[in-house]
Design a protein around this motif. Structure first.
Motif, PDB file in Angstrom:
ATOM      1  N   GLU A   1       0.846  -1.191   0.000  1.00 48.50           N
ATOM      2  CA  GLU A   1       0.000   0.000   0.000  1.00 48.50           C
ATOM      3  C   GLU A   1       0.884   1.244   0.000  1.00 48.50           C
ATOM      4  OE1 GLU A   1      -2.852   2.187   3.191  1.00 48.50           O
ATOM      5  OE2 GLU A   1      -3.445   0.139   2.644  1.00 48.50           O
TER       6      GLU A   1
ATOM      7  N   SER B   1      -3.283   0.758  -3.663  1.00 51.19           N
ATOM      8  CA  SER B   1      -2.531  -0.491  -3.758  1.00 51.19           C
ATOM      9  C   SER B   1      -2.280  -0.783  -5.221  1.00 51.19           C
ATOM     10  CB  SER B   1      -3.314  -1.645  -3.112  1.00 51.19           C
ATOM     11  OG  SER B   1      -2.681  -2.880  -3.385  1.00 51.19           O
TER      12      SER B   1
ATOM     13  N   ARG C   1      -4.470   6.961  -0.837  1.00 53.51           N
ATOM     14  CA  ARG C   1      -4.004   5.635  -0.430  1.00 53.51           C
ATOM     15  C   ARG C   1      -4.379   4.671  -1.546  1.00 53.51           C
ATOM     16  NH1 ARG C   1      -7.380   4.405   3.789  1.00 53.51           N
ATOM     17  NH2 ARG C   1      -6.416   2.346   3.880  1.00 53.51           N
TER      18      ARG C   1
END
Length: 283
Positions: free
Chosen positions: A133, A160, A158
């Protein structure tokens, strides 16, 4: 007068003397004396009560020169194999594909929750490539993943990008946008591949395009500059639909139906800037 002798020439035993000697009391022999007398007539093994050692056969002859050479060759082979593996780990490991193109001054970037120093862009790119992440706590970050894609990650984002470490030629790339905003533009190496983008309010399937995901207070927006984007809102009963070029789909977090239309400037202008950057890199 001479002593009487027997026929053998030895003096005869006097019976009276012998009887007198037997009558004289004699103390018994000490145990130490008897033990010493017994040991003097027995072998050391019999005296101690231990079995005599079995005679060993002649010692095995030492290995000849050919055996020693074979042993040295095997050991040398093992050592050489270990050295080759160690060298290969450091020299032949896959080259770093990720590159930090832009990093705003004062940016704060974290990899798996750990602050990453932004002074060394090469070290930053390596840390981000291995992270599950990525978080841009402050500032702005533009990443290049080989010839597959460009990503512009804004403040508060944020995301991934772990799916981009896959080597399977047919596996889709997986992107999860957890917060903030992400703008992406696929590159020439992406041709024939698929990208799955997951957000809180919808899932997106990308087959080559420039797009943006923006979290807003009321919902989440998906914008398409060009290419093919299929959006699947997570609300029950909402069908999957394509997002036309230079259009957007805003998916509310409540029960309201998704809204379609032209993207706002605050979404489209940064996306067009990333498109221009991609054209400079992949002419």
């Amino acid at each position: 007068m001479s002593e009487p002798t027997s026929e053998t020439g030895f003096p005869e035993i006097d019976g009276a003397v012998e009887a007198a000697l037997r009558a004289v009391p004699r103390p018994p022999a000490r145990a130490e004396f008897r033990e010493g007398l017994r040991r003097s007539f027995l072998s050391p093994a019999q005296a101690t009560g231990r079995a005599a050692p079995v005679a060993r056969s002649a010692a095995a002859p030492p290995p000849d020169a050919s055996d020693r050479r074979s042993l040295f060759l095997r050991l040398g082979g093992l050592i050489a194999a270990g050295l080759i593996l160690a060298i290969g780990f450091f020299v032949f490991q896959p080259a770093l594909r990720w590159k930090v193109l832009d990093l705003a001054a004062g940016s704060v970037v974290k990899a798996d929750g750990i602050l990453v120093a932004s002074g060394d862009r090469l070290a930053l790119a390596r840390a981000l490539e291995r992270a599950r992440e990525i978080e841009v706590e402050r500032g702005d970050l533009v990443l290049q993943v080989g010839d597959l894609s460009l990503f512009d990650l804004g403040e508060g984002t944020r995301v991934s990008l772990a799916g981009f470490d896959r080597s399977a030629p047919s596996a889709p790339y997986e992107v999860k946008v957890l917060a903030g905003r992400v703008r992406a533009r696929t590159g020439p190496g992406f041709q024939g591949r698929t990208m799955h983008v997951a957000a809180d309010a919808f899932d997106v399937t990308v087959t080559g395009t420039a797009f943006a995901v923006d979290y807003e207070a009321a919902g989440t927006c998906i914008c398409c500059l060009h290419g093919e984007v299929q959006v699947s809102p997570k609300a029950p009963g909402t069908p999957t639909k394509p997002v036309p070029p230079e259009c957007m789909c805003f998916v509310y977090r409540d029960e309201r139906a998704p809204r379609w239309g032209n993207p706002p400037d605050k979404h489209s202008i940064p996306l067009k800037a990333l498109e221009a950057r991609a054209q400079e890199i992949w002419r």
